[in-house]
Scaffold this motif. Structure first.
Motif, PDB file in Angstrom:
ATOM      1  N   PHE A  24       0.838  -1.206   0.000  1.00  0.00           N
ATOM      2  CA  PHE A  24       0.000   0.000   0.000  1.00  0.00           C
ATOM      3  C   PHE A  24       0.873   1.257   0.000  1.00  0.00           C
ATOM      4  O   PHE A  24       0.507   2.269  -0.603  1.00  0.00           O
ATOM      5  N   VAL A  25       2.009   1.180   0.699  1.00  0.00           N
ATOM      6  CA  VAL A  25       2.949   2.319   0.681  1.00  0.00           C
ATOM      7  C   VAL A  25       3.390   2.569  -0.762  1.00  0.00           C
ATOM      8  O   VAL A  25       3.365   3.697  -1.263  1.00  0.00           O
ATOM      9  N   TYR A  26       3.763   1.468  -1.426  1.00  0.00           N
ATOM     10  CA  TYR A  26       4.247   1.573  -2.802  1.00  0.00           C
ATOM     11  C   TYR A  26       3.148   2.129  -3.726  1.00  0.00           C
ATOM     12  O   TYR A  26       3.380   3.060  -4.513  1.00  0.00           O
ATOM     13  N   LEU A  27       1.938   1.560  -3.594  1.00  0.00           N
ATOM     14  CA  LEU A  27       0.844   2.000  -4.465  1.00  0.00           C
ATOM     15  C   LEU A  27       0.450   3.448  -4.172  1.00  0.00           C
ATOM     16  O   LEU A  27       0.139   4.215  -5.093  1.00  0.00           O
ATOM     17  N   GLY A  28       0.469   3.805  -2.882  1.00  0.00           N
ATOM     18  CA  GLY A  28       0.171   5.191  -2.496  1.00  0.00           C
ATOM     19  C   GLY A  28       1.152   6.159  -3.126  1.00  0.00           C
ATOM     20  O   GLY A  28       0.779   7.235  -3.611  1.00  0.00           O
ATOM     21  N   MET A  29       2.442   5.770  -3.135  1.00  0.00           N
ATOM     22  CA  MET A  29       3.469   6.631  -3.738  1.00  0.00           C
ATOM     23  C   MET A  29       3.248   6.770  -5.238  1.00  0.00           C
ATOM     24  O   MET A  29       3.439   7.845  -5.811  1.00  0.00           O
ATOM     25  N   ARG A  30       2.840   5.677  -5.854  1.00  0.00           N
ATOM     26  CA  ARG A  30       2.594   5.749  -7.300  1.00  0.00           C
ATOM     27  C   ARG A  30       1.378   6.609  -7.604  1.00  0.00           C
ATOM     28  O   ARG A  30       1.385   7.407  -8.538  1.00  0.00           O
ATOM     29  N   LEU A  31       0.333   6.436  -6.787  1.00  0.00           N
ATOM     30  CA  LEU A  31      -0.895   7.218  -6.998  1.00  0.00           C
ATOM     31  C   LEU A  31      -0.642   8.714  -6.821  1.00  0.00           C
ATOM     32  O   LEU A  31      -1.069   9.529  -7.631  1.00  0.00           O
ATOM     33  N   ALA A  32       0.053   9.050  -5.729  1.00  0.00           N
ATOM     34  CA  ALA A  32       0.264  10.471  -5.426  1.00  0.00           C
ATOM     35  C   ALA A  32       1.488  11.022  -6.151  1.00  0.00           C
ATOM     36  O   ALA A  32       1.767  12.216  -6.063  1.00  0.00           O
ATOM     37  N   ARG A  33       2.195  10.138  -6.836  1.00  0.00           N
ATOM     38  CA  ARG A  33       3.462  10.515  -7.509  1.00  0.00           C
ATOM     39  C   ARG A  33       4.344  11.289  -6.536  1.00  0.00           C
ATOM     40  O   ARG A  33       4.826  12.378  -6.812  1.00  0.00           O
ATOM     41  N   GLU A  34       4.521  10.701  -5.371  1.00  0.00           N
ATOM     42  CA  GLU A  34       5.238  11.385  -4.297  1.00  0.00           C
ATOM     43  C   GLU A  34       6.154  10.391  -3.593  1.00  0.00           C
ATOM     44  O   GLU A  34       5.758   9.271  -3.307  1.00  0.00           O
ATOM     45  N   GLY A  35       7.376  10.831  -3.304  1.00  0.00           N
ATOM     46  CA  GLY A  35       8.283  10.053  -2.475  1.00  0.00           C
ATOM     47  C   GLY A  35       8.903   8.876  -3.190  1.00  0.00           C
ATOM     48  O   GLY A  35       8.526   8.521  -4.299  1.00  0.00           O
ATOM     49  N   SER A  36       9.873   8.290  -2.505  1.00  0.00           N
ATOM     50  CA  SER A  36      10.564   7.131  -3.050  1.00  0.00           C
ATOM     51  C   SER A  36      10.374   5.976  -2.075  1.00  0.00           C
ATOM     52  O   SER A  36      10.500   6.155  -0.860  1.00  0.00           O
ATOM     53  N   PHE A  37      10.041   4.807  -2.623  1.00  0.00           N
ATOM     54  CA  PHE A  37       9.748   3.657  -1.768  1.00  0.00           C
ATOM     55  C   PHE A  37      10.948   3.299  -0.893  1.00  0.00           C
ATOM     56  O   PHE A  37      10.799   3.041   0.296  1.00  0.00           O
ATOM     57  N   PHE A  38      12.136   3.292  -1.511  1.00  0.00           N
ATOM     58  CA  PHE A  38      13.337   2.941  -0.754  1.00  0.00           C
ATOM     59  C   PHE A  38      13.909   4.221  -0.138  1.00  0.00           C
ATOM     60  O   PHE A  38      14.923   4.751  -0.591  1.00  0.00           O
ATOM     61  N   SER A  39      13.227   4.729   0.843  1.00  0.00           N
ATOM     62  CA  SER A  39      13.670   5.984   1.440  1.00  0.00           C
ATOM     63  C   SER A  39      13.623   5.869   2.959  1.00  0.00           C
ATOM     64  O   SER A  39      13.029   4.950   3.514  1.00  0.00           O
ATOM     65  N   GLN A  40      14.254   6.840   3.598  1.00  0.00           N
ATOM     66  CA  GLN A  40      14.217   6.920   5.066  1.00  0.00           C
ATOM     67  C   GLN A  40      12.783   6.978   5.565  1.00  0.00           C
ATOM     68  O   GLN A  40      12.464   6.424   6.604  1.00  0.00           O
ATOM     69  N   ASN A  41      11.932   7.714   4.818  1.00  0.00           N
ATOM     70  CA  ASN A  41      10.546   7.899   5.257  1.00  0.00           C
ATOM     71  C   ASN A  41       9.841   6.558   5.455  1.00  0.00           C
ATOM     72  O   ASN A  41       9.154   6.339   6.447  1.00  0.00           O
ATOM     73  N   THR A  42      10.022   5.658   4.472  1.00  0.00           N
ATOM     74  CA  THR A  42       9.393   4.339   4.569  1.00  0.00           C
ATOM     75  C   THR A  42       9.941   3.586   5.774  1.00  0.00           C
ATOM     76  O   THR A  42       9.185   2.966   6.534  1.00  0.00           O
ATOM     77  N   LEU A  43      11.252   3.646   5.956  1.00  0.00           N
ATOM     78  CA  LEU A  43      11.871   2.929   7.075  1.00  0.00           C
ATOM     79  C   LEU A  43      11.363   3.452   8.417  1.00  0.00           C
ATOM     80  O   LEU A  43      11.028   2.673   9.308  1.00  0.00           O
ATOM     81  N   TRP A  44      11.289   4.769   8.542  1.00  0.00           N
ATOM     82  CA  TRP A  44      10.802   5.347   9.799  1.00  0.00           C
ATOM     83  C   TRP A  44       9.351   4.962  10.049  1.00  0.00           C
ATOM     84  O   TRP A  44       8.958   4.703  11.192  1.00  0.00           O
ATOM     85  N   PHE A  45       8.564   4.923   8.986  1.00  0.00           N
ATOM     86  CA  PHE A  45       7.154   4.532   9.136  1.00  0.00           C
ATOM     87  C   PHE A  45       7.063   3.088   9.642  1.00  0.00           C
ATOM     88  O   PHE A  45       6.353   2.802  10.616  1.00  0.00           O
ATOM     89  N   LEU A  46       7.813   2.193   8.992  1.00  0.00           N
ATOM     90  CA  LEU A  46       7.751   0.785   9.375  1.00  0.00           C
ATOM     91  C   LEU A  46       8.295   0.567  10.788  1.00  0.00           C
ATOM     92  O   LEU A  46       7.809  -0.272  11.533  1.00  0.00           O
ATOM     93  N   ALA A  47       9.308   1.375  11.138  1.00  0.00           N
ATOM     94  CA  ALA A  47       9.951   1.168  12.445  1.00  0.00           C
ATOM     95  C   ALA A  47       9.151   1.790  13.588  1.00  0.00           C
ATOM     96  O   ALA A  47       9.101   1.229  14.683  1.00  0.00           O
ATOM     97  N   LEU A  48       8.546   2.948  13.343  1.00  0.00           N
ATOM     98  CA  LEU A  48       7.971   3.713  14.462  1.00  0.00           C
ATOM     99  C   LEU A  48       6.465   3.595  14.634  1.00  0.00           C
ATOM    100  O   LEU A  48       5.966   3.583  15.761  1.00  0.00           O
ATOM    101  N   TYR A  49       5.738   3.532  13.528  1.00  0.00           N
ATOM    102  CA  TYR A  49       4.299   3.743  13.604  1.00  0.00           C
ATOM    103  C   TYR A  49       3.589   2.775  14.567  1.00  0.00           C
ATOM    104  O   TYR A  49       2.805   3.192  15.416  1.00  0.00           O
ATOM    105  N   GLY A  50       3.906   1.497  14.412  1.00  0.00           N
ATOM    106  CA  GLY A  50       3.266   0.492  15.273  1.00  0.00           C
ATOM    107  C   GLY A  50       3.606   0.662  16.737  1.00  0.00           C
ATOM    108  O   GLY A  50       2.858   0.228  17.616  1.00  0.00           O
ATOM    109  N   LEU A  51       4.736   1.301  17.010  1.00  0.00           N
ATOM    110  CA  LEU A  51       5.158   1.479  18.405  1.00  0.00           C
ATOM    111  C   LEU A  51       4.443   2.641  19.069  1.00  0.00           C
ATOM    112  O   LEU A  51       4.137   2.591  20.259  1.00  0.00           O
TER     113      LEU A  51
END
Lengths: 225, 411
Positions: free
Chosen positions: B362-389
């Motif tokens: 969904f992260v990947y598809l969201g990025m494609r839809l919004a044409r925003e951000g890069s999948f292999f980025s710090q943002n994705t890592l921080w989301f995966l690492a922090l959000y659930g916590l």
């Protein structure tokens, strides 16, 4: 618009996803069981081979056979795998209990082989029999497990045999009666003498003077707790 | 045994919802894009209201981005409503009065919905929208939104809300969270089941307010309340994923926590106290049968999984502590020894892995839809690492607020 057909279709797909996940989990579980069984078979064969060699070579076996040490690494690896399985499947999983029973028997066979070697060759190796309990949240057993794992890493000639006190094996019951054990955990048996309660590394080093020199240690969670 | 069955039931509900989104995405993937080259049939008149309360730092940027919109200047009006600011907001707003299509209003502080309502009452345009004074629009955003309003069935359109210049781990996490949110918002729109028209640049037909009334406080979430009221009156809300809006998000854990508690408490209270009749009602389509029930239930599900996670984490910490007190520190050097037995592969964990992979997709598809951000980025890592916590903290507090009916403040 509420499309009941779509809701039903999604339900079917979700059931399908669960089914695939279930089949995958069963596949991985069975693969692991087979792997553990294969290790146990291997250890059993090694022990048997060593026993036969002792019988064939009699006294000369002391110079040519070092069977007891062959099993240590495999037994440790097996213990680690069983610990993982027990953690993931729970202590009541029947397959895991069966594998643990087999593991316990292999340990006893290895222990007897070690005693036989000591008898024939007059060379006694430091040995610890460790009884733990999975019942009643034995915190001291967990701590003792860490200490024994650490010591096994530090002293390669130390033989640690860990047994679940309540596993329900006749051979374990026999060991209990031989050493006249009480249900106070953890229990450590050194030189046929049972010692109750947590013992630190320092305590154990004092109790077993012939441990030799320690090597650089590392911890691996592979003594059954 | 019962605990195990309950966890599997919760996993089933979550998987069902995820599968529903995936199936809808596959059904709608060809219709998700509207060609940007399609010319507009007409340019309806638009009023954009900018409610501002102590926004002296960001107001000018917000208004400038609106003045720069790619839309006929005589068809758009900007209403800056100063909601009793105590800083320099009003003076900055007045500087923009030199533009013919900008009007400035000043009123006593009464909350965002009162500022919005003042603007709505003064507007005579076909369309009325709002832009929070900490957000910025892309030049083509309004055209992209108006394109959806050419369909007479559509009564409001939400944009793709993205994070402006994420500069720390918390903001990077939110950046990816918003992108996932954009994906789900788009799917919800295709299901006609959106239950929020976000503050940044949601555009309504003005008749919406004459038919169902103005904004109300809505427990500090007037945009959610309005969307639910529209859905309750069978008014369609669309999402224009190509209309990109950038907003400034909370920088510190404390401000993020306060914002989310307000949002989720608002959602829970609006549903529970005013729109309970939407739940499981086929009359309200996918909104009643899927999105609102799941959004409501997911708070409980997330908290239960968080509790299970805390129990596992506690066991891990306890073991590490016991190991330390038993044998001290023994750092291992060299390559770690991998044993595949260490990976939990039971039914529950395999389902968790599947759900995790679906979220990543969904992260990947969201990025494609919004044409925003890069999948292999710090943002994705921080989301995966922090959000659930960290999310369970605001979920727990919001649930507590619902149970004790304490209202979260809107700011």
């Amino acid at each position: 618009m509420f499309n009941a057909k779509k809701y039903f279709l999604v339900f079917i797909i979700t059931v399908g996803v669960f089914l695939v996940a279930f089949l995958l989990s069963e596949f991985f579980y069975n693969t692991r069981i087979s792997q553990v069984q294969s290790i146990e078979t291997n250890i059993n064969r090694n022990i048997l081979e060593t026993e036969i060699q002792y019988e064939l070579l009699a006294e000369a076996a002391c110079d040519t056979v070092d069977g007891a040490t062959i099993q240590i690494e495999e037994l440790n690896d097996l213990a680690k795998k069983l610990a993982y399985m027990e953690e993931q499947r729970g202590v009541d999983d029947t397959e895991v209990i069966t594998l643990k029973k087999q593991y316990s028997l292999l340990q006893i066979k290895d222990y007897l082989l070690l005693k036989e070697k000591a008898r024939r060759c007059g060379k006694k190796e430091p040995t610890i029999l460790y009884f733990y309990s999975n019942k009643g949240g034995c915190v001291e057993c967990t701590k003792e497990g860490f200490v024994l794992t650490d010591m096994r890493e530090s002293y390669p000639n130390l033989h640690v045999y860990a047994f679940d006190y309540h596993i329900g094996l006749t051979a374990i019951e026999t060991l209990k009666s031989i050493y006249n054990l009480r249900e106070e955990f953890p229990i450590i048996v050194i030189d046929r003498k049972p010692i109750y309660g947590f013992k630190s590394r320092k305590d154990l080093e004092e109790l077993i003077p012939d441990l030799g020199r320690p090597i650089a240690s590392s911890t691996e969670d592979n003594v059954r707790r | 045994m019962i605990e195990n069955a309950f966890v599997l039931f919760l996993l089933f509900l979550t998987t069902y919802f995820m599968v529903f989104l995936v199936v809808t995405f596959l059904e709608e993937r060809k219709t998700l894009a509207i060609s940007p080259t399609t010319p507009l049939l007409s340019f309806p008149t638009v009023t954009i209201i900018i409610p501002a309360w102590n926004e002296e730092k960001t107001l000018a940027g917000t208004v400038n981005s609106l003045l720069d919109l790619d839309y006929p200047k005589d068809r758009i009006q900007l209403f800056i409503v100063d909601d009793g600011s105590t800083d320099n907001t009003l003076a900055i707003a007045k500087e923009f009065e030199r533009h013919a299509n900008v009007r400035v209003f000043h009123k006593e502080n009464g909350g965002k919905c009162t500022a919005m309502n003042l603007g709505i009452s003064e507007s005579t345009a076909d369309l009325v929208g709002c832009l929070d004074a900490d957000s910025f629009v892309e030049k083509n955003a309004l055209i992209e939104i108006v394109r959806y309003l050419e369909d007479p069935e559509v009564m409001a359109v939400t944009p793709a809300v993205l994070i402006h210049a994420p500069d720390n781990p918390l903001r990077r996490m939110q950046s990816t969270e918003y992108i996932v949110g954009q994906f789900t918002r788009k799917i919800f729109a295709r299901l006609n089941a959106l239950y929020v028209t976000p503050g940044p640049f949601s555009i309504y037909r003005r008749e919406v307010f004459t038919k169902i009334g103005p904004f109300v406080h809505g427990y500090g979430t007037e945009d959610m309340e309005m969307a639910m009221r529209m859905q309750a009156n069978h008014m369609r809300i669309e999402n224009a994923h190509t209309a990109r809006i950038y907003t400034v998000c909370p920088r510190t854990p404390r401000t993020l926590y306060k914002q989310r508690v307000r949002w989720i408490t608002g959602f829970l209270k609006n549903v529970f106290f005013h729109y309970r009749y939407l739940l499981f009602s086929p009359r309200f389509g996918n909104l009643g049968m899927l999105t609102i029930p799941f959004a409501f239930g997911s708070i409980f599900i997330a908290l239960i999984f968080a509790l299970l996670g805390i129990i596992s984490l506690w066991a891990f910490i306890r073991d590490a502590y016991l190991q330390f007190t038993s044998v001290g520190l023994h750092p291992e050097f060299g390559w770690p020894h991998f044993d595949w037995f260490a990976i939990s592969l039971d039914l529950k964990m395999i389902l968790v892995y599947i759900l995790g992979m679906t979220t990543v997709s969904f992260v990947y598809l969201g990025m494609r839809l919004a044409r925003e951000g890069s999948f292999f980025s710090q943002n994705t890592l921080w989301f995966l690492a922090l959000y659930g916590l960290i999310a369970p903290f605001w979920l727990a507090r919001s649930l507590y607020n619902l149970i004790t009916s304490k209202e979260a403040r809107w700011r």
